[in-house]
Design a protein around this motif. Structure first.
Motif, mmCIF file in Angstrom:
data_model
loop_
_atom_site.group_PDB
_atom_site.id
_atom_site.type_symbol
_atom_site.label_atom_id
_atom_site.label_comp_id
_atom_site.label_asym_id
_atom_site.label_seq_id
_atom_site.Cartn_x
_atom_site.Cartn_y
_atom_site.Cartn_z
ATOM 1 N N LYS A 102 18.484 13.651 -76.978
ATOM 2 C CA LYS A 102 17.138 13.453 -76.399
ATOM 3 C C LYS A 102 16.598 12.059 -76.744
ATOM 4 C CE LYS A 102 16.417 17.181 -74.134
ATOM 5 N NZ LYS A 102 16.473 17.088 -72.681
ATOM 6 N N VAL A 103 16.868 11.590 -77.945
ATOM 7 C CA VAL A 103 16.436 10.240 -78.341
ATOM 8 C C VAL A 103 17.264 9.192 -77.606
ATOM 9 C CG1 VAL A 103 16.203 8.631 -80.282
ATOM 10 C CG2 VAL A 103 15.588 11.055 -80.575
ATOM 11 N N LEU A 104 18.569 9.437 -77.486
ATOM 12 C CA LEU A 104 19.426 8.502 -76.745
ATOM 13 C C LEU A 104 18.998 8.409 -75.280
ATOM 14 C CD1 LEU A 104 22.944 9.342 -78.222
ATOM 15 C CD2 LEU A 104 21.577 7.287 -78.627
ATOM 16 N N GLU A 105 18.526 9.504 -74.705
ATOM 17 C CA GLU A 105 18.026 9.469 -73.327
ATOM 18 C C GLU A 105 16.801 8.556 -73.225
ATOM 19 O OE1 GLU A 105 17.470 13.604 -72.398
ATOM 20 O OE2 GLU A 105 19.562 13.851 -71.760
ATOM 21 N N LYS A 106 15.938 8.586 -74.240
ATOM 22 C CA LYS A 106 14.775 7.683 -74.250
ATOM 23 C C LYS A 106 15.232 6.228 -74.376
ATOM 24 C CE LYS A 106 11.554 11.057 -76.102
ATOM 25 N NZ LYS A 106 10.681 11.441 -77.216
ATOM 26 N N ALA A 122 16.841 0.854 -68.985
ATOM 27 C CA ALA A 122 16.715 0.703 -67.529
ATOM 28 C C ALA A 122 15.468 -0.106 -67.182
ATOM 29 C CB ALA A 122 16.677 2.073 -66.858
ATOM 30 N N TYR A 123 14.365 0.149 -67.874
ATOM 31 C CA TYR A 123 13.132 -0.613 -67.631
ATOM 32 C C TYR A 123 13.331 -2.088 -67.946
ATOM 33 C CZ TYR A 123 10.863 3.991 -67.771
ATOM 34 O OH TYR A 123 10.512 5.299 -67.558
ATOM 35 N N SER A 124 14.189 -2.360 -68.929
ATOM 36 C CA SER A 124 14.415 -3.741 -69.378
ATOM 37 C C SER A 124 15.615 -4.400 -68.705
ATOM 38 C CB SER A 124 14.636 -3.749 -70.894
ATOM 39 O OG SER A 124 13.559 -3.145 -71.553
ATOM 40 N N LYS A 125 16.218 -3.733 -67.728
ATOM 41 C CA LYS A 125 17.377 -4.233 -66.989
ATOM 42 C C LYS A 125 18.614 -4.418 -67.873
ATOM 43 C CE LYS A 125 14.721 -6.365 -63.316
ATOM 44 N NZ LYS A 125 14.476 -7.543 -62.522
ATOM 45 N N LEU A 126 18.720 -3.587 -68.917
ATOM 46 C CA LEU A 126 19.942 -3.564 -69.711
ATOM 47 C C LEU A 126 20.868 -2.533 -69.077
ATOM 48 C CD1 LEU A 126 18.460 -3.659 -73.324
ATOM 49 C CD2 LEU A 126 19.412 -5.545 -71.996
#
Length: 132
Positions: A27-31, A37-41
């Motif tokens: 669950k933490v890894l999903e966050k 994704a928000y940071s384009k990594l």
């Protein structure tokens, strides 16, 4: 009109997370993936084996993950497949790392006969102390 050309400078934009030394629940890894994704990594490098723990289920060597910190601090094959799919849907590739022969003393607990003489002289349990 204004034209905006927006693309990442580098194709591989990754983050490494050490889940062998410090267990991190799915669950933490999903966050982490959502934030990436928000940071384009686009690449999550998961460090899954080390001296301290081997938290990943092996179907070929079922005792291998007996060196996980606890029964609750392990990843099943099913959980990891679902996580990889979760990350993929957000444009993040998961790169698992099983570092051997170095960083593999935890594997000795589950499969000692496979590692004696390959990466170390003995498969004594990890003591948690550092001898420099």
């Amino acid at each position: 009109p204004i034209k905006i050309h927006d693309e990442p400078r580098f194709h591989y934009r990754g983050l490494m997370v050490d889940t062998a030394r410090h267990f991190i629940p799915i669950k933490v890894l999903e966050k982490v993936v959502d934030t990436m994704a928000y940071s384009k990594l686009n690449v999550l490098h998961l460090h899954l084996s080390d001296q301290e723990s081997f938290p990943f289920q092996s179907l070929k060597f079922p005792d291998l993950w007996s060196s996980a910190f606890s029964d609750e601090e392990r990843f099943t094959q099913r959980e990891m497949r679902q996580f990889v799919k979760y990350a993929h849907m957000r444009g993040v590739a998961v790169l698992p790392e099983f570092d051997t022969p170095a960083h593999s003393k935890a594997m000795c607990k589950g499969v000692p006969e496979a590692y004696v003489g390959i990466c170390m002289d003995t498969c004594e349990p990890y003591s948690g102390t550092k001898n420099y």
